[in-house]
Design an enzyme around this catalytic site. Structure first.
Site, PDB file in Angstrom:
ATOM      1  N   HIS A 208      34.437  25.555 -16.791  1.00 54.09           N
ATOM      2  CA  HIS A 208      34.672  26.745 -15.966  1.00 54.09           C
ATOM      3  C   HIS A 208      34.825  26.262 -14.524  1.00 54.09           C
ATOM      4  O   HIS A 208      33.863  25.821 -13.896  1.00 54.09           O
ATOM      5  CB  HIS A 208      33.488  27.704 -16.098  1.00 54.09           C
ATOM      6  CG  HIS A 208      33.649  28.993 -15.352  1.00 54.09           C
ATOM      7  ND1 HIS A 208      33.367  30.214 -15.910  1.00 54.09           N
ATOM      8  CD2 HIS A 208      34.064  29.260 -14.087  1.00 54.09           C
ATOM      9  CE1 HIS A 208      33.588  31.170 -15.012  1.00 54.09           C
ATOM     10  NE2 HIS A 208      34.003  30.596 -13.895  1.00 54.09           N
ATOM     11  N   ARG A 291      34.904  39.375  -4.187  1.00 53.48           N
ATOM     12  CA  ARG A 291      33.649  39.488  -3.435  1.00 53.48           C
ATOM     13  C   ARG A 291      33.124  38.094  -3.150  1.00 53.48           C
ATOM     14  O   ARG A 291      33.707  37.097  -3.570  1.00 53.48           O
ATOM     15  CB  ARG A 291      32.598  40.250  -4.257  1.00 53.48           C
ATOM     16  CG  ARG A 291      32.356  39.623  -5.628  1.00 53.48           C
ATOM     17  CD  ARG A 291      31.170  40.181  -6.353  1.00 53.48           C
ATOM     18  NE  ARG A 291      31.114  39.790  -7.740  1.00 53.48           N
ATOM     19  CZ  ARG A 291      30.692  38.622  -8.202  1.00 53.48           C
ATOM     20  NH1 ARG A 291      30.311  37.684  -7.350  1.00 53.48           N
ATOM     21  NH2 ARG A 291      30.657  38.375  -9.500  1.00 53.48           N
ATOM     22  N   VAL A 294      27.651  34.349  -5.854  1.00 50.80           N
ATOM     23  CA  VAL A 294      26.279  33.848  -5.758  1.00 50.80           C
ATOM     24  C   VAL A 294      26.284  32.392  -5.293  1.00 50.80           C
ATOM     25  O   VAL A 294      25.457  31.972  -4.474  1.00 50.80           O
ATOM     26  CB  VAL A 294      25.567  33.961  -7.123  1.00 50.80           C
ATOM     27  CG1 VAL A 294      24.183  33.327  -7.077  1.00 50.80           C
ATOM     28  CG2 VAL A 294      25.472  35.414  -7.564  1.00 50.80           C
ATOM     29  N   ARG A 337      20.220  27.905  -9.635  1.00 51.51           N
ATOM     30  CA  ARG A 337      19.749  29.291  -9.579  1.00 51.51           C
ATOM     31  C   ARG A 337      18.328  29.339 -10.128  1.00 51.51           C
ATOM     32  O   ARG A 337      18.095  29.015 -11.295  1.00 51.51           O
ATOM     33  CB  ARG A 337      20.652  30.211 -10.387  1.00 51.51           C
ATOM     34  CG  ARG A 337      22.080  30.263  -9.901  1.00 51.51           C
ATOM     35  CD  ARG A 337      22.825  31.414 -10.557  1.00 51.51           C
ATOM     36  NE  ARG A 337      24.249  31.396 -10.249  1.00 51.51           N
ATOM     37  CZ  ARG A 337      25.076  32.404 -10.478  1.00 51.51           C
ATOM     38  NH1 ARG A 337      24.616  33.522 -11.039  1.00 51.51           N
ATOM     39  NH2 ARG A 337      26.362  32.314 -10.165  1.00 51.51           N
TER      40      ARG A 337
END
Length: 455
Positions: A208, A291, A294, A337
């Site tokens: 990805h 947008r 994160v 994260r």
């Protein structure tokens, strides 16, 4: 330039926007639910307004209350952060109708890219490479069979309005198509109120890869390189890095230029991320997020650019602060994260933070709204911190990450820090040899090993 910005979000991203605004000399307004009355962004903002009870639908998704807060505080603009209403085109329109600035893309672009079928059509028109699949929504089983037979099995049925893996079904053979099609439609209807689906080729073992772009809305756009977000669990990103260990400089330059040119033609405004699957040297467009991401700090670390500052400037009508020729990529950055979850079962673990110590040192960054004595509420996403490190090389960044994780203390609640500590010692990760399937396979292998040991 704006004089006051209302931040329509919570947690670390609300704090991130507040800091960028203050760096520009702009005052901030924090909105919050009753559960977030003691949140750090509420404490630090110039003004704070409670907009409702804990459930997000009654507070952070309550458009009338947010607009009222903006009007009461005389805010010049609204920054939506990520999640919640950040990709809600109607919210962006309502903001504009009330003559309040919108720190984000044009509503039309949000709407186009929010519909995965329309996004694919637009991407094709702009010259972005696509995964082979249906040209639009699948309306019948017969049509689905024709498309699947043409592109070959296995195929993927995906919800047009979907995200996070919901409404997505892998179809190994023709015999599985009817059941998978019905299941995807039912799941999409329940999750998004829209049962529209489409079909694309299922890639066996891709990575990805996403490209960060920025446009000024006037026909100028740049790219800020790529991030590798392949380490995922249930379609949720766990760790991101830039640059990708899989890409060559030629691939990076070629795809970055294609993405920037596409956004310039679209006359896109603000930050955006174009996401691809990459396999065997080929890129395939999957979606665009209109947008801030994160994982935007990874890009900030390798470029030295403040993406939130750039968002605010562009929304205020100023040009991009840099041209493509001015963008310099340096070193490697990695983001972990950190979630308030059990690191083995991934069960959410809200509660009182009894001890908190963030790691430090050269090129170590922590984006978090935690503090000692803060109570993590059970109503929202479990992301509580982002640990970002930079190094001259990927190896140096990993060494710095390993050290920073060992220093990170969040007491009183379970977190995923132990998971990341194990990941950074895995040979495949150290070699940069992983795909979007790697993490779940690794977790499954660990679970089997633990069961065997217990037996």
């Amino acid at each position: 330039m704006f004089g006051k910005i209302l931040i329509a979000n919570r947690g670390e991203i609300a704090l991130r926007v507040h800091r960028a605004a203050h760096d520009l000399g702009i005052k901030t307004v924090a909105i919050h639910s009753t559960a977030d009355a003691n949140a750090k962004h509420v404490r630090l903002a110039d003004e704070a307004i409670c907009i409702g009870p804990p459930p997000a639908r009654d507070s952070y998704l309550n458009i009338p209350n947010i607009i009222a807060a903006a009007e009461i505080s005389s805010a010049d603009a609204i920054h939506p952060g990520y999640g919640f209403l950040s990709e809600n085109a109607r919210f962006a329109e309502i903001v504009a109708e009330h003559r309040i600035g919108w720190i984000g893309p044009e509503p039309a672009h949000i709407r186009t890219m929010g519909d995965k079928v329309e996004a694919k059509r637009t991407a094709a028109r702009l010259g972005l490479p696509l995964v082979p699949g249906s040209d639009g929504p699948i309306t019948s089983l017969e049509e689905a069979r024709a498309v699947a037979d043409t592109i070959g099995y296995p195929v993927l049925v995906k919800a047009a309005a979907g995200g996070g893996g919901r409404g997505m079904k892998v179809v190994p053979t023709a015999a599985d198509l009817e059941t998978a099609l019905g299941a995807a439609r039912s799941e999409a209807k329940a999750a998004f109120g829209d049962d529209t689906v489409y079909i694309e080729k299922y890639l066996g073992n891709p990575r990805h890869i996403e490209f960060q772009i920025f446009g000024d809305g006037q026909g100028h756009a740049i790219h800020l390189g790529e991030r590798d977000c392949s380490l995922q669990r249930r379609h949720q990103k766990v760790l991101e890095e830039s640059p990708s260990p899989a890409l060559s400089q030629a691939e990076r330059n070629r795809m970055g230029e294609i993405c920037a040119n596409a956004m310039a033609e679209l006359r896109y405004r603000g930050a955006g991320t174009i996401e691809f699957l990459w396999e065997d040297g080929q890129f395939y467009f999957i979606e665009m997020n209109t947008r801030l991401q994160v994982e935007h700090p990874v890009t900030e670390m390798v470029t030295g650019l403040d993406l939130v500052r750039e968002q605010i400037r562009v929304a205020a009508g100023l040009p991009l602060s840099v041209a493509q020729a001015d963008v310099r990529f340096r070193g490697a950055a990695i983001e972990c994260r950190i979630n308030a979850e059990d690191p083995e079962t991934f069960t959410p673990a809200p509660g009182l933070v009894s001890d908190y110590h963030a790691p430090g040192g050269l090129a170590v960054r922590v984006d978090s709204a935690l503090y000692n004595g803060y109570r993590i509420p059970p109503y929202y996403d479990s992301l509580i911190a982002k640990l970002i490190v930079w190094g001259d090389t990927r190896g140096e960044a990993i060494a710095r990450l390993r050290r920073a994780l060992s220093e990170f203390v969040i007491g009183g609640v379970k977190t995923t820090i132990p998971l990341h500590q194990r990941l950074v010692d895995e040979p495949d990760f150290l070699a940069g040899d992983y795909s979007i399937k790697w993490l779940e396979q690794w977790l499954a292998g660990r679970a089997e090993s633990d069961e065997g040991t217990a037996g």
